[in-house]
Every structure is written in C-alpha cells, then in structure tokens.
Design a protein around this motif. Structure first.
Motif, short mmCIF file in Angstrom:
data_model
loop_
_atom_site.label_atom_id
_atom_site.label_comp_id
_atom_site.label_asym_id
_atom_site.label_seq_id
_atom_site.Cartn_x
_atom_site.Cartn_y
_atom_site.Cartn_z
N PRO A 1 -3.28 0.82 17.86
CA PRO A 1 -4.14 1.95 17.45
C PRO A 1 -5.00 1.61 16.23
O PRO A 1 -4.55 0.93 15.31
N ILE A 2 -6.22 2.11 16.28
CA ILE A 2 -7.15 1.99 15.14
C ILE A 2 -7.35 3.40 14.60
O ILE A 2 -7.76 4.30 15.34
N VAL A 3 -7.03 3.60 13.33
CA VAL A 3 -7.12 4.93 12.74
C VAL A 3 -8.03 4.88 11.50
O VAL A 3 -7.73 4.16 10.55
N GLN B 1 0.88 3.99 8.28
CA GLN B 1 0.92 2.53 8.35
C GLN B 1 1.88 1.95 9.41
O GLN B 1 1.48 1.08 10.19
N PRO B 2 3.13 2.46 9.49
CA PRO B 2 4.05 1.83 10.45
C PRO B 2 3.61 1.98 11.91
O PRO B 2 4.09 1.24 12.77
N TRP B 3 2.73 2.93 12.19
CA TRP B 3 2.41 3.24 13.59
C TRP B 3 1.05 2.75 14.04
O TRP B 3 0.66 2.99 15.18
N VAL B 4 0.31 2.12 13.16
CA VAL B 4 -1.06 1.73 13.54
C VAL B 4 -1.27 0.25 13.33
O VAL B 4 -0.57 -0.39 12.55
N ARG B 5 -2.24 -0.29 14.05
CA ARG B 5 -2.58 -1.71 13.84
C ARG B 5 -3.61 -1.83 12.72
O ARG B 5 -3.49 -2.66 11.83
N VAL B 6 -4.63 -0.96 12.76
CA VAL B 6 -5.66 -1.01 11.72
C VAL B 6 -5.81 0.39 11.14
O VAL B 6 -6.02 1.36 11.87
N LEU B 7 -5.70 0.48 9.83
CA LEU B 7 -5.86 1.76 9.16
C LEU B 7 -6.96 1.65 8.12
O LEU B 7 -6.99 0.68 7.35
#
Ligand SMILES: NC(=O)C1=CN([C@@H]2O[C@H](COP(=O)(O)OP(=O)(O)OC[C@H]3O[C@@H](n4cnc5c(N)ncnc54)[C@H](O)[C@@H]3O)[C@@H](O)[C@H]2O)C=CC1
Ligand SMILES: CC(=O)C(=O)O
Ligand SMILES: [Mg+2]
Length: 486
Positions: free
Chosen positions: A351-353, A369-375
């Motif tokens: 995921p990109i957020v 942070q723990p759930w996304v690839r790019v924040l």
C-alpha cells in the motif's frame, strides 16, 4: 498525534529545597525532553535558569503544573520557540540600496522618480523593468480553508501567508506579500484582486475554500494577463504526482493499473484527481464526508457533483472503510483521524499512503507505518514530505523569469516530472520517494522545466537569458514566433 514543539521555561530554583536533578526528572516525567540550559542568575541559594524543553504542544500546561508542584521550584516565565519566531511577524520590506544623501533621495524619490513614472505611463510594460512587479507575487487568502484549520479568518491566516512569503523568498528569491482579505464574497474578491494586480507579476491564491476557489481562480486567470495559481489545488497536485510516480517506480506498479482512493474533495482533492487522471490513472474513488461519490448522484455541491461524474466507474458505495478494499493508493487531503489502521489492512499489496492533511495527517504515521509500504505526509518532521512548498517557489520562479501569461497544465506536469526526476534509481527507497525542499536541485530544476514548457506552449513572453543562444536557440525562435517581446 500532536505536534512537537520546543519551549523555554524560566525557572527559579531554591537550592536549599530542591536539586536541579529533581527538577529535570519532573520535567522528564511530564513528557518534556530537556535539550538546553542557560544560567540567568546564580545566587547563593536561589538560581534562575532558562531550560529549553522539547515536548508535545498539548502537554505544555501539564509540564508547567508539574514544575510548580515541586517544593522550591517555580516557573517564572514561559516562551515557546514557535511563538518567539513569530514575534513582530516573519517578513519585512527592505530597500535594495540605502538613501545616504539628497542626491540619492532625489533619484529614488521626487523629483527623479517622476521621469520614471512618465516612462511607465507611456509604456505600461515598462513596469516590468522599472518596478518590483517582475519579481513580486501576491499571496492572497480570505482565511476560509487555512491548512486543515478551516475558516479561521483573515487575521489568523496571516502567519501561514507570511510563512509562504518566506518560502518564496528563501527558496526562489521571489518577493511575496501576504494579502488577507476581510471578505468571502466571490465578486468582491475578484474586484479586489483585479484592482491590486498592477503591482504584481503573479497571483498565488492560498487557503480559499472550495467551491469558491475554483471560480475565483478561473475568472482571475481569464481576466488578468499575469499567472494566477491556486497553490492548494495545483501545488498540491503537482507534488502528489511527483511522489506517486516515484512510489510506483519503487513498488513496480504501473500508473494505468492502480486503484486510487482520494479522501477530501475540496480544493486540493479535486485538483489531485484532475492531475492523476491527466497522468493516466483510470480507477479513482473520491470520498468526502458523505462517503464515496457515485456518478449521477447529486450532492448539492458543484465540486462533488463534478468529481462524482468522472470517478468511481464501478459505482462503489459506502464510507472510506467500505471502499478502500483493494486500493493500491490512498490520498488524504481531508482532516485528521479519517483513516484507521484497520482500513490499511484492506488495501492491495504494497500500500501507498499519502496522508497529506495539515497540520495533522489522516492517520498518525506511527500507527500507519507497520501496515504500509510507502508512507508520506505533509509534515516536515517525517520522511517523504508531500507539501506544495516543493513546487510553488520553482513554478513562480520559472513563470516570472519567462513572464508567462498563465501556468498551464503542461507547466504543471513538467514541474511534477522535474521534482520526481531528482530522486535517482539508486537513491529511491521507502523513506525517500520525494526530495526535500532543502535539496538545492529542486527549485532550479522545477524552474527550468516550467520555463521550457511555457516556451513550448507559447505562453512565455520574455526570452530568459539561457534561451538566447547556443543549444537553446530553438527556444528563442519559438518565443519570437509566439510572444510579445518586451
Ligand atoms: N500537504 C500539502 O501540500 C497540502 C495539504 N493540504 C491539506 O489538505 C486538507 C484539505 O485542504 P483544502 O482542499 O484546501 O481544503 P478544503 O476545505 O477545500 O477541502 C477539504 C475537504 O475535505 C473534506 N473533509 C473534511 N473532513 C473530512 C472527513 N472526515 N472525511 C471526508 N472528507 C472530509 C471536506 O468536506 C472538504 O470537501 C487540509 O488539511 C490541508 O492542510 C492542502 C493543500 C496542500
Ligand atoms: C500546505 C498547504 O498549503 C496547506 O496545508 O494548506
Ligand atoms: Mg494552503
């Protein structure tokens, strides 16, 4: 999540009753981080010290109470470094040359100035060469959508507008004046901006709420011959696209294939959707307070109706949590706390957020942070700052340098490409998809790309020096074919 700030506490300590260590421990327990200490007065039993403390902005009262509760310690005075930085405002007007004697006076002021006035009267275009117009931008707001703080009024918006003026000057040497209007009336704003426009080489509209901001920008651009740019729309959209291009490069997804959810369909959200579609994104669901926008529905708001008609081809319905399933990208330009960690778990792989609401993003970065690839957020204190500051200084530098009559789509796309191009393949990683505004390549590269696009599309009206000879002579030829020379 709260904002970390630093404050200076002037504390009186009675050494016969308490040690400095005990005071420091109490500060630590109240959530403060002691970063500096200055002795102000050293007496035999009583000392006065200035302690610089880093803490969450919300916790300052708790900290003061904690110190005052100690026997032998007392907070005498509190200064917050952020407030100190605003004392008396953040900008000023400074003459370029000193007036040292009568001769200087008669040259820069009367009688000498009269000849210059008459030269401009003869040929108003000379205002570009004989006044500050060529390098001056008005930062105009009515205070109705200030950051994510909402309609806080013109006076309260001044610190943001002064901040924008500082950024213009520091990063692009553009002189910018904040102009905060005591009116929300579209016609009145149009009249005022048109009336003051002779002073300026460009108009940067800022923090004017939607849907009025769309009509104000459109009509001003139609009626003025200087560039009019609503930063919250286009500045945000340009930087968003730059960040997204690089994030997709990192996760190996193609822009045509991704599914995007955009939350907050105001000035920034509507413009981001326009730019994403121009860049090739096909699947976008727009979400506002009423949930996902569905084509054909009427929302009683022209912006929502317009965006509903061009998004969500699958006609998905429901709130954010119901439509975010399977999305590759979340873009937030709404407000704090809109996105939950449980929503992120429903997104597609990698995921990109981009949680871009200011000053507080749609989700606490620590939670996301723990759930996304790019924040990415809009903030300066986390990696990947997606903020329009990356774009508006360079865009206006370019537009002023080539005296562009407007800032068109090609110039914006060129700016996005220029920002993205600064991050090299070998540098690209989850924490670095977008350069910092402190990267000294950003403004020149945006400026050059904008000038090139303005020349190519025929809206430049001046030949910048680098186009006048050598390999850029083609640009010069194009300009001569397309433009009014002055
Ligand atoms: N990072 C950046 O560079 C930028 C960030 N922003 C931020 O984006 C946000 C929006 O700015 P503008 O578009 O100028 O404001 P705006 O007032 O024009 O639009 C905000 C929109 O968000 C919607 N919204 C608010 N809370 C919502 C919620 N809980 N759920 C769904 N929708 C919600 C509103 O209904 C409205 O349509 C602000 O927080 C602003 O600070 C804006 C411009 C640049
Ligand atoms: C960054 C900006 O312009 C905003 O948050 O409104
Ligand atoms: Mg803004």
């Amino acid at each position: 999540m709260s904002i970390t700030t630093s404050m200076i506490l002037r504390i009186e300590i009675d050494k016969s009753l308490i040690t400095f260590g005990e005071v420091a421990t109490a500060i630590h327990h109240a959530g403060g981080d002691l970063v500096a200490m200055d002795m102000i007065r050293a007496g035999k039993s009583v000392i006065v010290q200035d302690l610089t403390v880093q803490l969450n902005a919300e916790d300052d009262q708790q900290l003061i109470r904690a110190v005052n509760a100690l026997k032998g310690a007392r907070v005498v005075h509190v200064s917050d470094s952020t407030f100190l930085a605003h004392l008396g405002g953040k900008i000023q007007v400074t003459p370029k040359t000193p007036i040292k004697n009568r001769e200087d006076l008669s040259r820069v002021y009367t009688p000498g100035v009269a000849r210059v006035c008459m030269a401009i009267k003869e040929d108003p275009q000379k205002a570009y060469t004989l006044t500050a117009k060529r390098n001056t931008v008005a930062v105009i707001t009515d205070g109705t959508a200030v950051l994510g703080l909402g309609d806080i009024g013109p006076e309260a918006s001044m610190p943001v507008m002064e901040g924008k003026a500082m950024l213009f000057k520091q990063f692009a040497d553009v002189d910018a004046f904040p102009i905060c209007l005591q009116t929300k009336d579209t016609e009145e704003i149009l009249q005022i901006v048109k009336a003051i426009s002779p002073t300026f080489g460009g108009i940067n509209l800022e923090d004017i709420s939607s849907p009025r901001c769309f009509e104000i920008e459109r009509r001003l651009q139609e009626e003025l011959d200087i560039p009019v740019f609503h930063d919250d729309q286009h500045g945000t959209a340009v930087v968003l696209l730059a960040g997204l291009l690089n994030a997709l490069r990192l996760v190996g997804k193609s822009i045509e294939q991704i599914r995007v959810v955009v939350c907050g369909i105001g000035a920034a959200g509507a413009a981001c959707i326009g730019m994403l579609q121009a860049a090739g994104v096909r699947s976008i669901i727009a979400v506002d307070r009423c949930g996902a926008l569905v084509p054909g529905s009427a929302y009683g708001n022209p912006t929502l109706d317009r965006i509903a008609a061009i998004t969500n081809p699958e006609r998905r319905q429901g709130g954010l949590s119901e439509v975010i399933g399977g999305a590759d990208v979340f873009i937030g330009v709404s407000g704090p706390g809109v996105l939950k960690a449980s929503d992120l778990r429903l997104m597609a792989k990698d995921p990109i957020v981009f949680a871009m609401a200011n000053p507080e993003p749609e989700i606490d970065p620590e939670l996301a942070q723990p759930w996304v690839r790019v924040l990415a957020t809009g903030r300066s204190d986390y990696p990947n700052q997606i903020n329009n500051v990356l774009c508006f200084p360079g865009i206006f530098r370019g537009a002023l340098d080539c005296r562009a009559s407007c800032i068109n789509e090609e110039m914006k796309l060129a700016a996005a490409g220029a920002i993205a191009s600064i991050v090299m393949d070998e540098e690209l990683n989850e924490q670095y998809i977008i350069p910092s505004i402190f990267n000294d390549k950003v403004v020149p590269r945006v400026r050059d790309a904008v000038v090139e696009a303005a020349v190519r599309t025929g809206v430049a009206r001046r030949i910048p020096p680098e186009y006048q000879s050598g390999e850029n002579a083609r640009g010069s030829q194009l300009l001569q074919e397309n433009m009014l020379m002055y």
